[in-house]
Design a protein around this motif. Structure first.
Motif, PDB file in Angstrom:
ATOM      1  N   ALA A  21     -10.961   1.930   2.194  1.00 58.09           N
ATOM      2  CA  ALA A  21     -11.333   3.344   2.126  1.00 58.09           C
ATOM      3  C   ALA A  21     -10.483   4.190   3.065  1.00 58.09           C
ATOM      4  O   ALA A  21     -10.857   5.323   3.390  1.00 58.09           O
ATOM      5  N   LYS A  22      -9.335   3.676   3.482  1.00 54.46           N
ATOM      6  CA  LYS A  22      -8.487   4.410   4.423  1.00 54.46           C
ATOM      7  C   LYS A  22      -7.928   5.682   3.785  1.00 54.46           C
ATOM      8  O   LYS A  22      -7.594   5.703   2.598  1.00 54.46           O
ATOM      9  N   GLY A  23      -7.771   6.706   4.605  1.00 56.24           N
ATOM     10  CA  GLY A  23      -7.235   7.964   4.117  1.00 56.24           C
ATOM     11  C   GLY A  23      -5.830   7.843   3.572  1.00 56.24           C
ATOM     12  O   GLY A  23      -5.487   8.473   2.565  1.00 56.24           O
ATOM     13  N   SER A  24      -4.990   7.032   4.219  1.00 56.57           N
ATOM     14  CA  SER A  24      -3.607   6.870   3.749  1.00 56.57           C
ATOM     15  C   SER A  24      -3.571   6.255   2.357  1.00 56.57           C
ATOM     16  O   SER A  24      -2.724   6.612   1.522  1.00 56.57           O
ATOM     17  N   PHE A  25      -4.494   5.325   2.093  1.00 59.13           N
ATOM     18  CA  PHE A  25      -4.598   4.698   0.777  1.00 59.13           C
ATOM     19  C   PHE A  25      -4.961   5.745  -0.273  1.00 59.13           C
ATOM     20  O   PHE A  25      -4.329   5.844  -1.332  1.00 59.13           O
ATOM     21  N   LYS A  26      -5.964   6.556   0.014  1.00 60.38           N
ATOM     22  CA  LYS A  26      -6.399   7.561  -0.956  1.00 60.38           C
ATOM     23  C   LYS A  26      -5.318   8.622  -1.182  1.00 60.38           C
ATOM     24  O   LYS A  26      -5.133   9.086  -2.315  1.00 60.38           O
ATOM     25  N   MET A  77     -16.065   2.411  -0.065  1.00 59.78           N
ATOM     26  CA  MET A  77     -14.954   1.773  -0.753  1.00 59.78           C
ATOM     27  C   MET A  77     -14.314   2.830  -1.643  1.00 59.78           C
ATOM     28  O   MET A  77     -14.756   3.985  -1.663  1.00 59.78           O
ATOM     29  N   THR A  78     -13.283   2.444  -2.377  1.00 63.94           N
ATOM     30  CA  THR A  78     -12.549   3.406  -3.194  1.00 63.94           C
ATOM     31  C   THR A  78     -12.511   2.973  -4.649  1.00 63.94           C
ATOM     32  O   THR A  78     -12.273   1.799  -4.958  1.00 63.94           O
ATOM     33  N   ARG A  79     -12.736   3.948  -5.518  1.00 64.70           N
ATOM     34  CA  ARG A  79     -12.501   3.775  -6.953  1.00 64.70           C
ATOM     35  C   ARG A  79     -11.647   4.933  -7.427  1.00 64.70           C
ATOM     36  O   ARG A  79     -11.892   6.090  -7.072  1.00 64.70           O
ATOM     37  N   ALA A  80     -10.626   4.620  -8.215  1.00 60.68           N
ATOM     38  CA  ALA A  80      -9.716   5.654  -8.722  1.00 60.68           C
ATOM     39  C   ALA A  80      -9.573   5.512 -10.220  1.00 60.68           C
ATOM     40  O   ALA A  80      -9.554   4.394 -10.754  1.00 60.68           O
ATOM     41  N   TRP A  81      -9.476   6.653 -10.906  1.00 59.24           N
ATOM     42  CA  TRP A  81      -9.440   6.680 -12.372  1.00 59.24           C
ATOM     43  C   TRP A  81      -8.136   7.277 -12.883  1.00 59.24           C
ATOM     44  O   TRP A  81      -7.593   8.188 -12.264  1.00 59.24           O
ATOM     45  N   TRP A 121       0.837  -1.209   0.000  1.00 66.28           N
ATOM     46  CA  TRP A 121       0.000   0.000   0.000  1.00 66.28           C
ATOM     47  C   TRP A 121       0.871   1.257   0.000  1.00 66.28           C
ATOM     48  O   TRP A 121       0.583   2.221   0.715  1.00 66.28           O
ATOM     49  N   THR A 122       1.889   1.281  -0.813  1.00 63.45           N
ATOM     50  CA  THR A 122       2.829   2.399  -0.833  1.00 63.45           C
ATOM     51  C   THR A 122       2.606   3.294  -2.056  1.00 63.45           C
ATOM     52  O   THR A 122       1.979   2.889  -3.037  1.00 63.45           O
ATOM     53  N   ASP A 123       3.146   4.505  -1.992  1.00 65.60           N
ATOM     54  CA  ASP A 123       3.079   5.408  -3.143  1.00 65.60           C
ATOM     55  C   ASP A 123       3.686   4.744  -4.378  1.00 65.60           C
ATOM     56  O   ASP A 123       3.169   4.889  -5.486  1.00 65.60           O
ATOM     57  N   ALA A 124       4.798   4.011  -4.175  1.00 62.90           N
ATOM     58  CA  ALA A 124       5.493   3.386  -5.303  1.00 62.90           C
ATOM     59  C   ALA A 124       4.610   2.339  -5.982  1.00 62.90           C
ATOM     60  O   ALA A 124       4.588   2.228  -7.217  1.00 62.90           O
ATOM     61  N   VAL A 125       3.861   1.558  -5.201  1.00 59.74           N
ATOM     62  CA  VAL A 125       2.977   0.546  -5.768  1.00 59.74           C
ATOM     63  C   VAL A 125       1.894   1.191  -6.623  1.00 59.74           C
ATOM     64  O   VAL A 125       1.619   0.757  -7.753  1.00 59.74           O
ATOM     65  N   PHE A 126       1.294   2.266  -6.119  1.00 57.71           N
ATOM     66  CA  PHE A 126       0.194   2.868  -6.868  1.00 57.71           C
ATOM     67  C   PHE A 126       0.684   3.686  -8.055  1.00 57.71           C
ATOM     68  O   PHE A 126      -0.069   3.874  -9.020  1.00 57.71           O
ATOM     69  N   THR A 127       1.934   4.113  -8.016  1.00 60.18           N
ATOM     70  CA  THR A 127       2.547   4.705  -9.208  1.00 60.18           C
ATOM     71  C   THR A 127       2.774   3.628 -10.262  1.00 60.18           C
ATOM     72  O   THR A 127       2.496   3.828 -11.453  1.00 60.18           O
ATOM     73  N   LEU A 167      -3.643   9.567  -4.818  1.00 62.29           N
ATOM     74  CA  LEU A 167      -3.548  10.944  -5.308  1.00 62.29           C
ATOM     75  C   LEU A 167      -2.115  11.312  -5.640  1.00 62.29           C
ATOM     76  O   LEU A 167      -1.844  11.961  -6.663  1.00 62.29           O
ATOM     77  N   ALA A 168      -1.188  10.876  -4.807  1.00 68.47           N
ATOM     78  CA  ALA A 168       0.226  11.180  -5.046  1.00 68.47           C
ATOM     79  C   ALA A 168       0.724  10.547  -6.336  1.00 68.47           C
ATOM     80  O   ALA A 168       1.636  11.071  -6.987  1.00 68.47           O
ATOM     81  N   ALA A 169       0.115   9.412  -6.721  1.00 71.56           N
ATOM     82  CA  ALA A 169       0.520   8.713  -7.947  1.00 71.56           C
ATOM     83  C   ALA A 169      -0.168   9.267  -9.191  1.00 71.56           C
ATOM     84  O   ALA A 169       0.152   8.852 -10.305  1.00 71.56           O
ATOM     85  N   GLY A 170      -1.122  10.180  -9.007  1.00 74.34           N
ATOM     86  CA  GLY A 170      -1.780  10.799 -10.153  1.00 74.34           C
ATOM     87  C   GLY A 170      -3.214  10.375 -10.400  1.00 74.34           C
ATOM     88  O   GLY A 170      -3.862  10.875 -11.327  1.00 74.34           O
ATOM     89  N   TRP A 171      -3.731   9.451  -9.591  1.00 70.68           N
ATOM     90  CA  TRP A 171      -5.097   8.977  -9.780  1.00 70.68           C
ATOM     91  C   TRP A 171      -6.115  10.047  -9.401  1.00 70.68           C
ATOM     92  O   TRP A 171      -5.881  10.855  -8.509  1.00 70.68           O
ATOM     93  N   GLN A 172      -7.283  10.008 -10.041  1.00 67.52           N
ATOM     94  CA  GLN A 172      -8.462  10.743  -9.599  1.00 67.52           C
ATOM     95  C   GLN A 172      -9.257   9.809  -8.706  1.00 67.52           C
ATOM     96  O   GLN A 172      -9.677   8.729  -9.144  1.00 67.52           O
TER      97      GLN A 172
END
Length: 225
Positions: A191-196, A218-222, A168-174, A200-205
């Protein structure tokens, strides 16, 4: 890894990992959760808009439930679904057989396909149904080179952040953002804040949407398309 079979509230099975005090699925209903989070929030919107094969990447093959439900959806879809799934620690078939899927997956064809999901060779493309192509990859995500701009839907189904923080790191979501096609999405029960913030840091909406039974959000990112 020692696991125990548990029955969830909708009658479907999950696995419990005593060492982590963690379940593979929601105890409020394994099938309900998978349908809500991964198919309705993730796969269905992309299928509705697709004019070419829909490419899915799953992080965490586990019991194969998400793959089975996606395969089931492919049986009534004219669109090919290609399904890549990463699992560093595959479950032995002896554990899968203890799930007793015949209790809640009543279609004998689907019962057989569930077994085929688990007996299919690793790291090879396998056509399990006319519109479903499977590729299981037995590697850690961080050690896997993913194709750029490839996947339309990512099922992010790792254990919870407090149980598996390296997933669940910035690098993984990048890494996952770069592998996602423009206009594609990532869905997760979390839906944790740290996850969202990492998304966001990786560029997702990022959007917050209603969660499955027993979970408010839950969370959905685009990826911008």
């Amino acid at each position: 890894m020692d696991v125990e079979v548990r029955t969830t509230a909708d009658g479907s099975s999950t696995l419990y990992v005593p060492a982590l005090n963690e379940h593979y699925h929601s105890t409020h209903g394994a099938v309900q959760e998978a349908q809500h989070v991964y198919l309705r929030a993730g796969l269905e919107p992309l299928l509705a808009a697709a004019s070419a094969p829909v490419r899915v990447l799953e992080i965490g093959f586990g019991t194969g439930l998400n793959a089975l439900l996606t395969l089931q959806r492919s049986l009534v879809s004219p669109m090919l679904i290609t399904y890549d799934t990463l699992e560093k620690y595959p479950l032995p078939l002896s554990v899968i057989e203890q799930l007793g899927v015949e209790r809640y997956i009543l279609n004998p064809e689907l019962q057989d396909l569930h077994r085929q999901l688990h007996t299919a060779p690793w790291n090879e493309d396998v056509l399990l149904a006319p519109h479903f192509r499977l590729r299981k990859i037995d590697q850690e995500l961080q050690q896997t080179t993913l194709p750029e701009n490839q996947y339309h839907v990512i099922y992010f189904d790792a254990f919870a952040p407090e149980k598996q923080p390296d997933m669940w790191t910035d690098a993984v979501f990048t890494q996952l953002y770069e592998a996602t096609a423009p206009g594609g999405c990532l869905v997760s029960y979390c839906a944790k804040g740290s996850f969202k913030r990492s998304l966001l840091a990786a560029g997702w909406q990022v959007e917050k949407i209603p969660g499955p039974p027993g979970k408010r959000e839950m969370t959905r990112a685009w990826k911008r398309g």
